[in-house]
Design an enzyme around this catalytic site. Structure first.
Site, PDB file in Angstrom:
ATOM      1  N   ARG A   7       1.018  -1.234   0.107  1.00 47.46           N
ATOM      2  CA  ARG A   7      -0.001  -0.103   0.008  1.00 47.46           C
ATOM      3  C   ARG A   7       0.754   1.075   0.113  1.00 47.46           C
ATOM      4  NH1 ARG A   7      -3.498   2.257  -0.592  1.00 47.46           N
ATOM      5  NH2 ARG A   7      -4.685   2.550   0.954  1.00 47.46           N
ATOM      6  N   ARG A  63       3.187   3.603 -16.810  1.00 47.80           N
ATOM      7  CA  ARG A  63       3.702   3.351 -18.013  1.00 47.80           C
ATOM      8  C   ARG A  63       5.011   4.142 -18.367  1.00 47.80           C
ATOM      9  NH1 ARG A  63       0.410  -0.460 -18.759  1.00 47.80           N
ATOM     10  NH2 ARG A  63      -1.571  -0.059 -18.917  1.00 47.80           N
ATOM     11  N   CYS A  74      -7.373   2.803 -12.581  1.00 44.07           N
ATOM     12  CA  CYS A  74      -7.632   3.867 -11.684  1.00 44.07           C
ATOM     13  C   CYS A  74      -9.024   3.952 -11.266  1.00 44.07           C
ATOM     14  CB  CYS A  74      -7.389   5.213 -12.566  1.00 44.07           C
ATOM     15  SG  CYS A  74      -5.643   5.162 -13.288  1.00 44.07           S
ATOM     16  N   GLU A  77     -11.638   8.241  -5.316  1.00 43.12           N
ATOM     17  CA  GLU A  77     -11.513   7.910  -4.180  1.00 43.12           C
ATOM     18  C   GLU A  77     -13.179   8.495  -3.517  1.00 43.12           C
ATOM     19  OE1 GLU A  77      -8.670   8.093  -0.485  1.00 43.12           O
ATOM     20  OE2 GLU A  77      -8.385   7.453  -2.524  1.00 43.12           O
ATOM     21  N   ARG A  89      -3.449   7.496  -4.097  1.00 37.33           N
ATOM     22  CA  ARG A  89      -3.096   6.113  -3.361  1.00 37.33           C
ATOM     23  C   ARG A  89      -3.029   5.124  -4.394  1.00 37.33           C
ATOM     24  NH1 ARG A  89      -6.903   8.849  -0.023  1.00 37.33           N
ATOM     25  NH2 ARG A  89      -6.253   8.840   2.284  1.00 37.33           N
ATOM     26  N   TYR A 107       4.377   5.952   2.868  1.00 33.51           N
ATOM     27  CA  TYR A 107       3.288   6.874   2.860  1.00 33.51           C
ATOM     28  C   TYR A 107       4.150   8.137   2.846  1.00 33.51           C
ATOM     29  CZ  TYR A 107      -0.414   3.697   3.694  1.00 33.51           C
ATOM     30  OH  TYR A 107      -1.564   3.010   3.481  1.00 33.51           O
TER      31      TYR A 107
END
Ligand code: DC
Length: 346
Positions: A7, A63, A74, A77, A89, A107
């Site tokens: 993540r 890419r 994609c 959110e 994210r 993060y």
């Protein structure tokens, strides 16, 4: 081989194609480097972005760095009130001999806040940069913050905000007692939005208004007052506690972050600093007299170096860089190399 998930999140500075792609690349490259994976090991990536970023699909960045085989997707959110702004994210699926427990999540920038537990364990870093006005601290700190994906905090802006408050309210900045009393009433708030520091005085955004010579002089005066320093230093320490940060000022290495991982002290000769200041004013279309600017710098140096509380000085363990004859690129590289070395990265 196992299929594991990594993540990550990062905040962008602005909603432009260039900035979204740049930040997505910083995030993906950090995940690749930290987990020691190869591009061919990535099987898929799910990207999400907050609604305020809509200039380009973040998958384009994947890419562009050669991730061409993996399945990419994609999505926008969920909009949650008060959630982090301009956030990108990712969830990266990789084929690896390691187990899920070994994955290092990433993060960066404003997103460090989301998982302070992870950041602290893996790579929280505090960097202190001190030096006199015009030595190049803020330009370099901004560049380094961008390269490392961490926040940049400008503490001078906080003293300037107290300075502008005194000018507005006709408080004599040389009067310690008046300044100390008023300090209780001043409502200063520092926000980091999209990696940029914004500063509010009584709920008004004064980020740009504080950038004048008049406010700088007032800031240097109020910086002598103990109560002012106490309040601002406490705010500065708190900001650095939970996230990686590069902070510039006059007393960062000596008082605000005495245990910083890296301390830099920058200086440059006064003529060079005056020239730099004149160039900035010229770019902004503001009239100036070279001699007057030079004199103001000397006066501010004297005030900052000779005040009783936390005067400007190099911490014993700070690395000195004289930027007089160096380009911005050279200084940025020198500072990043010092940091990488301290982190044991290179
Ligand atoms: O870096 P600057 O020019 O924005 O700072 C304005 C004034 O604030 C500077 O002359 C001294 C004071 N200052 C300070 O005393 N301690 C800091 N950490 C930062 C700034």
């Amino acid at each position: 081989m196992n299929n594991c998930c990594i993540r990550g999140a990062i905040t962008a500075e602005e909603n432009t194609r260039e900035n979204i792609l740049e930040n997505t690349k910083i995030l993906l490259e950090d995940i690749i480097k930290e987990n020691n994976i190869e591009i061919k090991d990535i099987s898929s990536i799910l990207f999400t972005m907050t609604k305020d970023l809509d200039e380009v699909y973040p998958a384009v960045a994947a890419r562009e760095i050669g991730i061409t085989e993996a399945a990419l997707m994609c999505a926008c959110e969920l909009y949650i009130k008060n959630s982090l702004k301009m956030c990108i994210r990712v969830m990266v699926s990789v084929n690896t001999p390691l187990s899920q427990r070994d994955m290092k999540h990433s993060y960066l920038k404003g997103a460090e806040k989301l998982r302070p537990d992870i950041v602290r364990k893996n790579k929280k870093i505090n960097i202190a940069i001190d030096g006199p006005a015009g030595s190049g601290k803020s330009t370099i700190a901004k560049n380094v913050a961008k390269t490392l994906g961490i926040l940049y905090a400008d503490t001078g802006a906080m003293y300037r905000t107290v300075g502008i408050y005194c000018l507005k309210n006709v408080i004599d900045t040389n009067d310690e007692t008046a300044g100390s009393e008023k300090m209780e009433d001043i409502d200063i708030e520092v926000r980091f939005e999209g990696g940029k520091q914004l500063i509010y005085l009584d709920k008004e955004d004064v980020t740009e208004k504080i950038r004048t010579q008049e406010v700088a002089a007032a800031a240097s005066n109020v910086a002598k007052i103990g109560k002012v320093r106490e309040k601002l230093v406490e705010m500065q320490k708190k900001t650095a506690q939970t996230q990686s940060i590069i902070m510039d000022g006059r007393d960062i290495g000596t008082h605000v972050l005495p245990n910083a991982d890296v301390k830099i002290y920058m200086e440059a000769d006064v003529d060079e600093r005056a020239k730099r200041r004149c160039c900035e004013l010229k770019e902004k279309g503001i009239e100036f007299e070279y001699e007057k600017i030079r004199e103001e710098i000397i006066q501010r140096d004297n005030a900052d170096k000779n005040r009783k509380i936390s005067p400007l000085r190099k911490a014993d363990d700070a690395i000195l860089i004289d930027t007089s004859n160096m380009s911005i690129e050279e200084v940025t590289k020198k500072v990043t190399d010092i940091i990488y070395k301290a982190e044991g990265r290179r």
